[in-house]
Structure formats: C-alpha cells, structure tokens
Design a protein around this motif. Structure first.
Motif, PDB file in Angstrom:
ATOM      1  N   ASP A  26       0.851  -1.192   0.000  1.00  0.00           N
ATOM      2  CA  ASP A  26       0.000   0.000   0.000  1.00  0.00           C
ATOM      3  C   ASP A  26       0.890   1.246   0.000  1.00  0.00           C
ATOM      4  OD1 ASP A  26      -2.768   1.269   0.505  1.00  0.00           O
ATOM      5  OD2 ASP A  26      -1.518   2.121   2.105  1.00  0.00           O
ATOM      6  N   PRO A  27       0.598   2.248  -0.832  1.00  0.00           N
ATOM      7  CA  PRO A  27       1.463   3.444  -0.911  1.00  0.00           C
ATOM      8  C   PRO A  27       1.674   4.126   0.429  1.00  0.00           C
ATOM      9  CG  PRO A  27      -0.088   3.413  -2.739  1.00  0.00           C
ATOM     10  CD  PRO A  27      -0.484   2.291  -1.827  1.00  0.00           C
ATOM     11  N   ARG A  28       0.660   4.161   1.272  1.00  0.00           N
ATOM     12  CA  ARG A  28       0.805   4.792   2.590  1.00  0.00           C
ATOM     13  C   ARG A  28       1.771   4.012   3.465  1.00  0.00           C
ATOM     14  NH1 ARG A  28      -4.209   6.369   6.691  1.00  0.00           N
ATOM     15  NH2 ARG A  28      -2.918   7.264   8.362  1.00  0.00           N
ATOM     16  N   THR A  29       1.694   2.678   3.395  1.00  0.00           N
ATOM     17  CA  THR A  29       2.605   1.841   4.179  1.00  0.00           C
ATOM     18  C   THR A  29       4.034   1.973   3.687  1.00  0.00           C
ATOM     19  OG1 THR A  29       0.806   0.265   4.550  1.00  0.00           O
ATOM     20  CG2 THR A  29       3.044  -0.492   4.997  1.00  0.00           C
ATOM     21  N   ILE A  35       6.515  16.421  16.445  1.00  0.00           N
ATOM     22  CA  ILE A  35       7.260  17.291  15.541  1.00  0.00           C
ATOM     23  C   ILE A  35       7.122  16.879  14.086  1.00  0.00           C
ATOM     24  CG2 ILE A  35       9.443  16.011  15.569  1.00  0.00           C
ATOM     25  CD1 ILE A  35      10.883  18.691  15.860  1.00  0.00           C
ATOM     26  N   ALA A  36       6.581  15.685  13.830  1.00  0.00           N
ATOM     27  CA  ALA A  36       6.571  15.151  12.461  1.00  0.00           C
ATOM     28  C   ALA A  36       5.511  15.789  11.578  1.00  0.00           C
ATOM     29  CB  ALA A  36       6.377  13.641  12.497  1.00  0.00           C
ATOM     30  N   GLY A  37       4.398  16.199  12.150  1.00  0.00           N
ATOM     31  CA  GLY A  37       3.289  16.670  11.335  1.00  0.00           C
ATOM     32  C   GLY A  37       2.311  15.565  10.987  1.00  0.00           C
ATOM     33  N   ASN A  38       2.809  14.310  10.924  1.00  0.00           N
ATOM     34  CA  ASN A  38       1.963  13.120  10.772  1.00  0.00           C
ATOM     35  C   ASN A  38       1.077  13.170   9.535  1.00  0.00           C
ATOM     36  OD1 ASN A  38       3.029  12.385  13.311  1.00  0.00           O
ATOM     37  ND2 ASN A  38       1.406  13.515  14.352  1.00  0.00           N
ATOM     38  N   MET A  39       1.629  13.650   8.438  1.00  0.00           N
ATOM     39  CA  MET A  39       0.873  13.695   7.191  1.00  0.00           C
ATOM     40  C   MET A  39       1.052  12.382   6.444  1.00  0.00           C
ATOM     41  SD  MET A  39       1.586  17.588   5.855  1.00  0.00           S
ATOM     42  CE  MET A  39       3.360  17.486   6.139  1.00  0.00           C
ATOM     43  N   PRO A  40      -0.029  11.627   6.208  1.00  0.00           N
ATOM     44  CA  PRO A  40       0.094  10.353   5.491  1.00  0.00           C
ATOM     45  C   PRO A  40       0.756  10.536   4.132  1.00  0.00           C
ATOM     46  CG  PRO A  40      -2.086  10.565   6.471  1.00  0.00           C
ATOM     47  CD  PRO A  40      -1.419  11.893   6.639  1.00  0.00           C
ATOM     48  N   GLY A  41       1.705   9.671   3.861  1.00  0.00           N
ATOM     49  CA  GLY A  41       2.420   9.751   2.598  1.00  0.00           C
ATOM     50  C   GLY A  41       3.573  10.722   2.591  1.00  0.00           C
ATOM     51  N   LYS A  42       3.744  11.489   3.676  1.00  0.00           N
ATOM     52  CA  LYS A  42       4.822  12.482   3.718  1.00  0.00           C
ATOM     53  C   LYS A  42       5.662  12.367   4.985  1.00  0.00           C
ATOM     54  CE  LYS A  42       2.501  15.897   0.773  1.00  0.00           C
ATOM     55  NZ  LYS A  42       2.016  17.304   0.667  1.00  0.00           N
ATOM     56  N   GLU A  68       4.446  10.582   7.958  1.00  0.00           N
ATOM     57  CA  GLU A  68       3.872   9.598   8.865  1.00  0.00           C
ATOM     58  C   GLU A  68       4.874   8.478   9.122  1.00  0.00           C
ATOM     59  OE1 GLU A  68      -0.476   7.583   9.357  1.00  0.00           O
ATOM     60  OE2 GLU A  68       0.540   7.249   7.439  1.00  0.00           O
ATOM     61  N   ILE A  69       5.101   8.146  10.394  1.00  0.00           N
ATOM     62  CA  ILE A  69       6.041   7.094  10.758  1.00  0.00           C
ATOM     63  C   ILE A  69       5.297   5.778  10.982  1.00  0.00           C
ATOM     64  CG2 ILE A  69       7.745   8.671  11.741  1.00  0.00           C
ATOM     65  CD1 ILE A  69       6.597   8.051  14.492  1.00  0.00           C
ATOM     66  N   LEU A  70       6.046   4.689  10.953  1.00  0.00           N
ATOM     67  CA  LEU A  70       5.439   3.364  11.087  1.00  0.00           C
ATOM     68  C   LEU A  70       4.721   3.149  12.411  1.00  0.00           C
ATOM     69  CD1 LEU A  70       8.007   0.976   9.390  1.00  0.00           C
ATOM     70  CD2 LEU A  70       5.611   1.292   8.761  1.00  0.00           C
TER      71      LEU A  70
END
Length: 271
Positions: free
Chosen positions: A48-51, A213-220, A222-224
């Motif tokens: 999956d692209p998000r993964t 601090i990451a912003g947590n934007m999926p695809g950009k 987002e961490i595992l």
C-alpha cells in the motif's frame, strides 16, 4: 565434576524465564497472529502506498540520524574524556537527558523550539529551512534520542585508550590527522559501530518524541509506529500486525547484517 557457579541453574532459569516473558512470548504472539494472514493479503498491506511511505520515512530518517550520531557521538565522547572543560560533569550529565526525559516532553520541546515562531525556527524559516512538521524535524528528534547510545558506547573505550599512544605517534612525526586515522580510529571503530546500531534500532521504533514534531501527514511525514496505532484505532488489526511483523523482520535483518559487518571490521583491524 565440579558444579558451575553457585546458583547458576536458578539464575539461568530466572533469566530465560524473564527473557521469554518479556521478549519471546510477545514476539511469538505477533508472528502467530500474522500467520493467519494469507500471503496475498499481507503483500497487499505492505505494498500500500501509505505503508511504503511510512517505511521510507521511519527507516530513512532513522538511518540518517544514526549516521549523524555516528559522526557527532565520538566527538562529544572525545571532548568529555580528553579535555578539562568548565562544567564538564554537567555536560556529561546532559548526554543522558534523552534517557531520563519522557519522550513526549522532548517532542513538545523540540517542536516549540523549531516551529516557525520558535526560538530557533524563527531564524531558520526565513532561510527556507523548515524543521517542525517536516522530515528534518523527525531527524532532529531521532538525533536527540540516539546520541547517548553512541557517546556512552565510545566513551569507556576512549577512557581506556592510553594517551601515551598519541604521544608516541607525535614523537614519530605523525600529524594530528594521521594519529586520529591510524592510531585512534582503529581502536574505537567497533564501539562506534555498536553505538550506531543501537541508535538505529532505538530510532526506528521511536514514537513519543517524533509524533509531535513530524506533522503526521500520510504519505509524507507519517512514521510506522503511528501508522500501526492508527490501524489499531480503526480496528484493522490484521493490517496492524502485518505491518508490525514486516517492521520487526526488517529491523532484525538490518541488525544482523550490521553486526556481521562490524565483526568483519573488528577482525580485519586486529589482523
């Protein structure tokens, strides 16, 4: 036949039992839960692209942070061991702050510092250097978390390294760079490698200091670990376990490769 050390069997049983309870049973349950997934479904989850993006962010930023720590950690350890600087004990204690500080507090603090209106971010933002809520912010947080692993691994080796070896190299006409490259580095390279591997393993699974601090934007950004928690909150348990299993296997594979390379370097240095 003489028995081993007194209490050896009891100690061994306690150690193995504790290891099984803390490490082996949770890992075995993860593997067992993931084994119910059809191979096609597992492949679909992982591709999956998000993964895939989360894998790239987590492992890429962890590798970069470990590399930075591998360069900065020995310098910090060298300064703490070789030089008498004002406030040395205080600075030495500061190295352990990431161990004692709650990761959430570290994440909030770093986010505040590097935000566009923060103490450091207000100077970086006009230069086009955006840290908070971008990939550089993840790297900064992971460097903060991983630095003590390298420093505390290299520091004891430097403390045992005789200063007379440096003096002998200088008397023989070696330059400062030659002394570092031919005398000091061969003795501390295995320790640096160990510290980098420990820092990398710690950074891959880091959550608390990164999530703020990451912003947590999926695809950009987002961490595992965040993706796994998101899947659990969505009651998509099979996807969460599949991603966790892949993360576990990839981390173990990288650590095994790193340990083997480190062993080869150590044997080559000794020979």
């Amino acid at each position: 036949m003489a028995r081993p050390l007194p209490g050896f069997r009891t100690t061994l049983a306690i150690t193995l039992g504790w290891l099984a309870f803390i490490v082996l049973i949770p890992l075995a349950s993860l593997v067992w839960k993931s084994s119910s997934l059809p191979l096609g479904r597992l492949k679909e989850i992982l591709l999956d692209p998000r993964t895939l993006s989360a894998f790239e962010v987590s492992f890429g930023c962890a590798a970069l942070a470990a590399l930075v720590n591998g360069l900065a950690g020995p310098v910090v350890a060298w300064a703490l061991v070789r030089y008498e600087i004002p406030g040395k004990r205080f600075l030495d204690a500061l190295v352990d702050i990431p161990f004692a500080l709650p990761t959430a507090v570290a994440g909030i603090t770093l986010t505040t510092l590097y935000a566009p209106n923060g103490w450091l971010g207000r100077w970086l933002d006009p230069l086009g250097l955006q840290v908070s809520y971008h990939l550089p912010g993840i790297v900064v947080a992971l460097v903060f978390v991983g630095l003590p692993f390298v420093v505390r691994t290299v520091q004891p080796v430097l403390e045992e390294f005789p200063a007379e070896a440096e003096e002998a190299a200088a008397l023989l006409g070696a330059s400062r760079w030659t002394t570092i490259r031919r005398v000091i580095l061969p003795s501390i390279v295995p320790a640096i490698g160990t510290g980098v591997l420990l820092a990398f393993a710690r950074c891959v699974g880091e959550y608390g200091s990164v999530v703020f601090i990451a912003g947590n934007m999926p695809g950009k950004t987002e961490i595992l670990p965040l993706l796994i928690i998101t899947r659990l909150e969505e009651y998509r348990y099979e996807e969460a376990t599949g991603i966790a299993l892949a993360m576990l296997l990839l981390s173990l594979a990288l650590l095994l490769v790193g340990n083997r390379l480190q062993g080869r370097i150590t044997r080559r240095r000794r020979s």
